[in-house]
Design an enzyme around this catalytic site. Structure first.
Site, PDB file in Angstrom:
ATOM      1  N   LYS A  89     -64.924  88.761 -21.980  1.00 16.98           N
ATOM      2  CA  LYS A  89     -65.304  87.336 -22.044  1.00 16.98           C
ATOM      3  C   LYS A  89     -64.499  86.549 -21.021  1.00 16.98           C
ATOM      4  O   LYS A  89     -63.366  86.918 -20.664  1.00 16.98           O
ATOM      5  CB  LYS A  89     -65.119  86.747 -23.439  1.00 16.98           C
ATOM      6  N   PRO A 128     -59.717  95.094 -17.969  1.00 17.01           N
ATOM      7  CA  PRO A 128     -58.264  95.082 -17.753  1.00 17.01           C
ATOM      8  C   PRO A 128     -57.496  94.645 -19.003  1.00 17.01           C
ATOM      9  O   PRO A 128     -57.958  93.779 -19.749  1.00 17.01           O
ATOM     10  CB  PRO A 128     -58.074  94.059 -16.627  1.00 17.01           C
ATOM     11  N   ALA A 147     -54.489  92.920 -21.219  1.00 19.44           N
ATOM     12  CA  ALA A 147     -53.620  91.729 -21.194  1.00 19.44           C
ATOM     13  C   ALA A 147     -53.914  90.837 -20.000  1.00 19.44           C
ATOM     14  O   ALA A 147     -53.031  90.241 -19.394  1.00 19.44           O
ATOM     15  CB  ALA A 147     -52.134  92.108 -21.207  1.00 19.44           C
ATOM     16  N   GLY A 148     -55.197  90.728 -19.659  1.00 19.04           N
ATOM     17  CA  GLY A 148     -55.566  90.013 -18.444  1.00 19.04           C
ATOM     18  C   GLY A 148     -56.224  88.676 -18.671  1.00 19.04           C
ATOM     19  O   GLY A 148     -56.602  87.997 -17.724  1.00 19.04           O
ATOM     20  N   LEU A 199     -59.074  88.520 -20.433  1.00 20.94           N
ATOM     21  CA  LEU A 199     -60.503  88.844 -20.538  1.00 20.94           C
ATOM     22  C   LEU A 199     -60.857  89.347 -21.941  1.00 20.94           C
ATOM     23  O   LEU A 199     -61.972  89.799 -22.178  1.00 20.94           O
ATOM     24  CB  LEU A 199     -60.880  89.913 -19.500  1.00 20.94           C
ATOM     25  N   ALA A 200     -59.893  89.312 -22.842  1.00 20.56           N
ATOM     26  CA  ALA A 200     -60.103  89.669 -24.253  1.00 20.56           C
ATOM     27  C   ALA A 200     -60.480  91.134 -24.465  1.00 20.56           C
ATOM     28  O   ALA A 200     -61.278  91.445 -25.348  1.00 20.56           O
ATOM     29  CB  ALA A 200     -61.151  88.748 -24.894  1.00 20.56           C
ATOM     30  N   GLY A 201     -59.892  92.020 -23.677  1.00 27.88           N
ATOM     31  CA  GLY A 201     -60.222  93.448 -23.800  1.00 27.88           C
ATOM     32  C   GLY A 201     -59.899  94.008 -25.185  1.00 27.88           C
ATOM     33  O   GLY A 201     -60.707  94.740 -25.762  1.00 27.88           O
ATOM     34  N   SER A 234     -59.644  92.337 -27.994  1.00 24.58           N
ATOM     35  CA  SER A 234     -60.581  91.709 -28.930  1.00 24.58           C
ATOM     36  C   SER A 234     -61.963  92.353 -28.810  1.00 24.58           C
ATOM     37  O   SER A 234     -62.668  92.531 -29.810  1.00 24.58           O
ATOM     38  CB  SER A 234     -60.712  90.216 -28.628  1.00 24.58           C
ATOM     39  N   ALA A 235     -62.343  92.713 -27.590  1.00 25.60           N
ATOM     40  CA  ALA A 235     -63.639  93.356 -27.369  1.00 25.60           C
ATOM     41  C   ALA A 235     -63.695  94.693 -28.107  1.00 25.60           C
ATOM     42  O   ALA A 235     -64.686  95.005 -28.786  1.00 25.60           O
ATOM     43  CB  ALA A 235     -63.867  93.563 -25.867  1.00 25.60           C
ATOM     44  N   ASP A 269     -60.855  85.083 -30.697  1.00 32.59           N
ATOM     45  CA  ASP A 269     -62.016  85.231 -29.815  1.00 32.59           C
ATOM     46  C   ASP A 269     -62.897  86.424 -30.179  1.00 32.59           C
ATOM     47  O   ASP A 269     -63.862  86.727 -29.477  1.00 32.59           O
ATOM     48  CB  ASP A 269     -61.600  85.271 -28.335  1.00 32.59           C
TER      49      ASP A 269
HETATM   50  O1  C5P Z   1     -56.035  84.587 -32.545  1.00 34.84           O
HETATM   51  P1  C5P Z   1     -55.257  85.486 -31.660  1.00 34.84           P
HETATM   52  O2  C5P Z   1     -54.518  86.547 -32.426  1.00 34.84           O
HETATM   53  O3  C5P Z   1     -56.045  86.052 -30.536  1.00 34.84           O
HETATM   54  O4  C5P Z   1     -54.145  84.560 -30.984  1.00 34.84           O
HETATM   55  C1  C5P Z   1     -53.048  85.088 -30.307  1.00 34.84           C
HETATM   56  C2  C5P Z   1     -52.024  83.999 -30.126  1.00 34.84           C
HETATM   57  O5  C5P Z   1     -52.498  83.023 -29.196  1.00 34.84           O
HETATM   58  C3  C5P Z   1     -51.699  83.218 -31.380  1.00 34.84           C
HETATM   59  O6  C5P Z   1     -50.691  83.845 -32.124  1.00 34.84           O
HETATM   60  C4  C5P Z   1     -51.226  81.880 -30.812  1.00 34.84           C
HETATM   61  O7  C5P Z   1     -49.891  81.987 -30.338  1.00 34.84           O
HETATM   62  C5  C5P Z   1     -52.107  81.722 -29.588  1.00 34.84           C
HETATM   63  N1  C5P Z   1     -53.314  80.919 -29.875  1.00 34.84           N
HETATM   64  C6  C5P Z   1     -53.179  79.560 -30.060  1.00 34.84           C
HETATM   65  N2  C5P Z   1     -54.290  78.789 -30.323  1.00 34.84           N
HETATM   66  C7  C5P Z   1     -55.505  79.357 -30.382  1.00 34.84           C
HETATM   67  C8  C5P Z   1     -55.671  80.740 -30.167  1.00 34.84           C
HETATM   68  C9  C5P Z   1     -54.544  81.488 -29.913  1.00 34.84           C
HETATM   69  O8  C5P Z   1     -52.060  79.008 -30.008  1.00 34.84           O
HETATM   70  N3  C5P Z   1     -56.569  78.599 -30.630  1.00 34.84           N
END
Ligand code: C5P
Length: 313
Positions: free
Chosen positions: A24, A109, A111-112, A114-116, A118-119, A151
């Site tokens: 994404k 990739p 930690a880029g 691009l939400a790998g 999460s994908a 995401d």
């Molecule tokens: O939801 P996710 O686990 O992907 O989020 C990772 C980190 O990104 C959260 O722990 C938070 O530090 C940050 N985050 C945020 N606000 C969001 C989404 C993510 O601060 N809306």
């Protein structure tokens, strides 16, 4: 409802399911203030683009994960991996044992921005739902996904969507056509929480750009076909934070503009950079120029929107 054996789709009979899932990007990423729960309220427009991971899930009487491809050696294979957590979450929801043998082939990739990860989580939910024959709706899968990361519901859905809340509330939006992107992958990743902390810090110092706010301009630009119009309204509030933590990104973004990109922006929390091209041919030419400049570890082309996590066999 359970199907008679002969009515079951082939993948159930064969005991294995393959799911393809896209990366994404955020075409608009408006970040609100820090909430009490540690998240930020977002107004974002997601688009799924044609860089894919594959998750192959096999019937098993244990839970096991293997990974190959992009960044494989750096990723956890235990409960720290979102795909493993997806198996457990779906099992808890359905009352079935958390049993599956997963193999992930990565090309998104790591930690880029691009939400790998999460994908892979979204793909695992879709794969195990099919493998176990639990037949949950996309909405049910998206609500389990929301418990695993902000995401992930979008990656179950795909296409182009407005994300609100902490990004987990997604609603499809109309996108007129296909947009062509060049994706510049930097060496090394950036930690998402660290980038969010940095935008809070820059805002406290008063050195962050004004917040992007509403996505109305971006949503209007998506309903017309001219990429120059879209280019003018792409925005990412996390870009200043990613550049602050990784100052060389300024030159990476600049290089794309120098080579004729219509726009350049950091993808999500970075450090991947996105460049908007006029069309597929322009994207290929831009990718070649950026590759020869050597400002990115890898340069790829992609188009969007594409579908979310889908069973392919
Ligand atoms: O939801 P996710 O686990 O992907 O989020 C990772 C980190 O990104 C959260 O722990 C938070 O530090 C940050 N985050 C945020 N606000 C969001 C989404 C993510 O601060 N809306």
């Amino acid at each position: 409802m359970s199907l008679a054996y002969e009515e079951k789709p082939d993948f159930v009979a064969s005991g294995s399911v393959r799911v393809r899932v896209p990366a994404k990007i955020n075409m608009h990423l408006g970040v609100g203030p820090l909430r009490d729960d540690g998240y930020h309220d977002l107004t974002t427009v997601y688009q799924a683009i044609s860089l894919y991971d594959d998750v192959h899930a096999h019937r098993s009487d244990t839970l096991a994960l293997t990974i190959d491809g992009e960044g494989a050696g750096t990723l956890p294979l235990d409960d720290d991996n979102l795909a493993v957590r997806a198996v457990r979450a779906l099992a808890a929801h359905t009352g079935l044992p958390a049993h599956a043998r997963l193999h992930i082939t990565k090309s998104i990739p790591v930690a880029g921005g691009l939400a790998g990860g999460s994908a892979d989580c979204a793909a695992t939910l879709v794969a195990c739902d099919a493998l176990w024959g639990t037949g949950l709706s996309r909405d049910e899968l998206a609500s389990i996904a929301a418990t695993l990361g902000s995401d992930i519901p979008f990656l179950v859905l795909g296409g182009t969507a407005l994300g609100t809340g902490r990004g987990e509330q997604v609603n499809p939006v109309l996108a007129a056509g296909t947009w062509h992107w060049v994706v510049g992958v930097a060496a090394g990743g950036l930690s998402t929480p660290a980038v969010y902390r940095e935008i809070d810090r820059l805002r406290e110092l008063g050195t962050a750009p004004d917040p992007a706010g509403s996505a109305d301009l971006l949503l209007a630009a998506l309903r017309q076909p001219d990429p120059e119009v879209l280019a003018a309204v792409l925005v990412n509030d996390l870009q200043a934070a990613a550049v602050s933590l990784r100052p060389q990104l300024r030159a990476t973004l600049r290089a794309g503009l120098d080579e004729g990109a219509l726009a350049a922006l950091v993808s999500g929390s970075g450090p991947t950079c996105l460049y908007l091209a006029r069309d597929a041919e322009h994207a290929n030419a831009l990718a070649a120029s950026l590759t020869s400049r050597g400002v990115c570890r890898t340069v790829r082309t992609a188009h969007g929107p594409v579908a979310g996590a889908r069973v392919t066999s």
